[in-house]
Design an enzyme around this catalytic site. Sequence first.
Site, PDB file in Angstrom:
ATOM      1  N   HIS A  83       0.870  -1.185   0.000  1.00  0.00           N
ATOM      2  CA  HIS A  83       0.000   0.000   0.000  1.00  0.00           C
ATOM      3  C   HIS A  83       0.900   1.227   0.000  1.00  0.00           C
ATOM      4  O   HIS A  83       2.134   1.116  -0.060  1.00  0.00           O
ATOM      5  CB  HIS A  83      -0.954  -0.034   1.194  1.00  0.00           C
ATOM      6  CG  HIS A  83      -0.266  -0.248   2.516  1.00  0.00           C
ATOM      7  ND1 HIS A  83       0.634   0.658   3.039  1.00  0.00           N
ATOM      8  CD2 HIS A  83      -0.308  -1.280   3.400  1.00  0.00           C
ATOM      9  CE1 HIS A  83       1.077   0.212   4.191  1.00  0.00           C
ATOM     10  NE2 HIS A  83       0.545  -0.973   4.432  1.00  0.00           N
ATOM     11  N   GLY A 112       9.175   1.211   8.585  1.00  0.00           N
ATOM     12  CA  GLY A 112       8.148   2.175   8.961  1.00  0.00           C
ATOM     13  C   GLY A 112       8.067   2.364  10.466  1.00  0.00           C
ATOM     14  O   GLY A 112       8.218   1.400  11.227  1.00  0.00           O
ATOM     15  N   MET A 168      -2.180   3.219   7.540  1.00  0.00           N
ATOM     16  CA  MET A 168      -2.295   2.206   6.482  1.00  0.00           C
ATOM     17  C   MET A 168      -1.679   0.899   6.951  1.00  0.00           C
ATOM     18  O   MET A 168      -0.646   0.886   7.615  1.00  0.00           O
ATOM     19  CB  MET A 168      -1.594   2.689   5.226  1.00  0.00           C
ATOM     20  CG  MET A 168      -2.353   3.783   4.540  1.00  0.00           C
ATOM     21  SD  MET A 168      -1.694   4.077   2.903  1.00  0.00           S
ATOM     22  CE  MET A 168      -2.684   5.487   2.450  1.00  0.00           C
ATOM     23  N   LYS A 176       5.413   2.895  11.835  1.00  0.00           N
ATOM     24  CA  LYS A 176       4.143   2.260  12.192  1.00  0.00           C
ATOM     25  C   LYS A 176       4.410   1.060  13.104  1.00  0.00           C
ATOM     26  O   LYS A 176       3.691   0.836  14.072  1.00  0.00           O
ATOM     27  CB  LYS A 176       3.435   1.819  10.918  1.00  0.00           C
ATOM     28  CG  LYS A 176       2.506   0.685  11.098  1.00  0.00           C
ATOM     29  CD  LYS A 176       1.110   1.044  10.725  1.00  0.00           C
ATOM     30  CE  LYS A 176       0.175  -0.079  11.097  1.00  0.00           C
ATOM     31  NZ  LYS A 176       0.671  -1.383  10.662  1.00  0.00           N
ATOM     32  N   ASP A 177       5.436   0.280  12.765  1.00  0.00           N
ATOM     33  CA  ASP A 177       5.830  -0.855  13.605  1.00  0.00           C
ATOM     34  C   ASP A 177       6.986  -0.383  14.482  1.00  0.00           C
ATOM     35  O   ASP A 177       8.151  -0.716  14.247  1.00  0.00           O
ATOM     36  CB  ASP A 177       6.212  -2.033  12.717  1.00  0.00           C
ATOM     37  CG  ASP A 177       5.054  -2.463  11.831  1.00  0.00           C
ATOM     38  OD1 ASP A 177       4.206  -3.225  12.305  1.00  0.00           O
ATOM     39  OD2 ASP A 177       4.975  -1.996  10.678  1.00  0.00           O
ATOM     40  N   HIS A 233       4.103   1.319   2.133  1.00  0.00           N
ATOM     41  CA  HIS A 233       5.278   0.630   1.579  1.00  0.00           C
ATOM     42  C   HIS A 233       5.892   1.442   0.442  1.00  0.00           C
ATOM     43  O   HIS A 233       7.116   1.522   0.318  1.00  0.00           O
ATOM     44  CB  HIS A 233       4.884  -0.745   1.034  1.00  0.00           C
ATOM     45  CG  HIS A 233       4.236  -1.652   2.036  1.00  0.00           C
ATOM     46  ND1 HIS A 233       2.925  -2.054   1.944  1.00  0.00           N
ATOM     47  CD2 HIS A 233       4.717  -2.236   3.166  1.00  0.00           C
ATOM     48  CE1 HIS A 233       2.633  -2.856   2.956  1.00  0.00           C
ATOM     49  NE2 HIS A 233       3.698  -2.986   3.718  1.00  0.00           N
TER      50      HIS A 233
HETATM   51  P1  AMP Z   1       4.731  -5.138   6.418  1.00  0.00           P
HETATM   52  O1  AMP Z   1       4.750  -5.638   5.008  1.00  0.00           O
HETATM   53  O2  AMP Z   1       3.387  -4.742   6.866  1.00  0.00           O
HETATM   54  O3  AMP Z   1       5.472  -6.008   7.362  1.00  0.00           O
HETATM   55  O4  AMP Z   1       5.531  -3.778   6.389  1.00  0.00           O
HETATM   56  C1  AMP Z   1       6.753  -3.641   5.710  1.00  0.00           C
HETATM   57  C2  AMP Z   1       7.355  -2.321   6.105  1.00  0.00           C
HETATM   58  O5  AMP Z   1       6.463  -1.259   5.771  1.00  0.00           O
HETATM   59  C3  AMP Z   1       7.607  -2.207   7.611  1.00  0.00           C
HETATM   60  O6  AMP Z   1       8.835  -1.533   7.823  1.00  0.00           O
HETATM   61  C4  AMP Z   1       6.439  -1.388   8.076  1.00  0.00           C
HETATM   62  O7  AMP Z   1       6.698  -0.654   9.259  1.00  0.00           O
HETATM   63  C5  AMP Z   1       6.232  -0.462   6.908  1.00  0.00           C
HETATM   64  N1  AMP Z   1       4.868   0.075   6.923  1.00  0.00           N
HETATM   65  C6  AMP Z   1       3.719  -0.635   6.944  1.00  0.00           C
HETATM   66  N2  AMP Z   1       2.661   0.199   7.010  1.00  0.00           N
HETATM   67  C7  AMP Z   1       3.159   1.463   7.047  1.00  0.00           C
HETATM   68  C8  AMP Z   1       2.578   2.761   7.133  1.00  0.00           C
HETATM   69  N3  AMP Z   1       1.265   2.946   7.203  1.00  0.00           N
HETATM   70  N4  AMP Z   1       3.403   3.826   7.159  1.00  0.00           N
HETATM   71  C9  AMP Z   1       4.754   3.660   7.108  1.00  0.00           C
HETATM   72  N5  AMP Z   1       5.353   2.463   7.021  1.00  0.00           N
HETATM   73  C10 AMP Z   1       4.576   1.379   6.994  1.00  0.00           C
END
Ligand code: AMP
Length: 272
Positions: free
Chosen positions: A25, A138, A175, A140-141, A28
């Site tokens: 999204h 991110g 997101m 976010k985490d 990413h």
């Molecule tokens: P994920 O695929 O959800 O594990 O996320 C992959 C990377 O994208 C991680 O570093 C997350 O922290 C980052 N990420 C996911 N959602 C967001 C967001 N809304 N804003 C910023 N970074 C994000």
Amino acid sequence: MRAQAEHWRRDGLRIAVVPTMGSLHEGHLTLLRAARAAADLVVLTIFVNPTQFGPSEDLARYPRDEAGDLRKALPTGIDCAFCPDAASMYPPGAQTFVTVRELELPLCGQSRPGHFAGVATVVSKLFHLTRPHVAFFGEKDFQQLAVIRRMVRDLDFGIEIRGVAIVREPDGLAMSSRNAYLSAEERVQALALSRGLAAAAAAFAAGERAAEKLLAAALAPIAAAPLSRIDYVELRDAEELSPVEQVTRPVVLAMAVWVGKTRLLDNRVLRP
Ligand code: AMP
């Protein structure tokens, strides 16, 4: 992947990596654009890592769409997408794990034991395979970012870790690939998280420094959302993730809240 990365390195090129679990999204894509601006080569990794999911978690139903992900990622200017399968990442007999002892324990570690060992292990592997100079994660985490920063420091990875601010929907919802699980009514009530954080931030801006009061402000909108169930809402030191009663240093107000059957994360850093 490693042979290619070594080849790039021999040519003196700077490599950025953006690890993801796919289902991409705008959050990413923002990481990918930041990576594009910071390096000669951008490697996107897509891997739904089984070792970071608990036995009763959503590994099997986690949304997967590799073709759609590549369509979205290509316009950001990626050079390479590395999408290994679980059998090649974890061959039979794999038994080595990376743990970041203290930082893994609070917050998400409470309800997801072993989660951050899975994250730290797979990120170590992805770092060894993609040989980056810089990696993007991110905010976010937030706890994941803290765990990875500490791992990279403690184990001398020599990789620069950059955090990217949370990307939100226009109405404030952070997101997340898991937002796709929400029903229409749950999607409305999911706004309680960002509203709670905004309320706490407003109290903080007005001078409030007591954790108890800031948390009360954050909790009110969540208490008013009947489909929500709190996993945790906590105020912690932004670096050590230790509990805080009075804000004198940067802190993170971090929360995990179930909305229906979906567990959502959000956070906000408060800096005095
Ligand atoms: P994920 O695929 O959800 O594990 O996320 C992959 C990377 O994208 C991680 O570093 C997350 O922290 C980052 N990420 C996911 N959602 C967001 C967001 N809304 N804003 C910023 N970074 C994000």
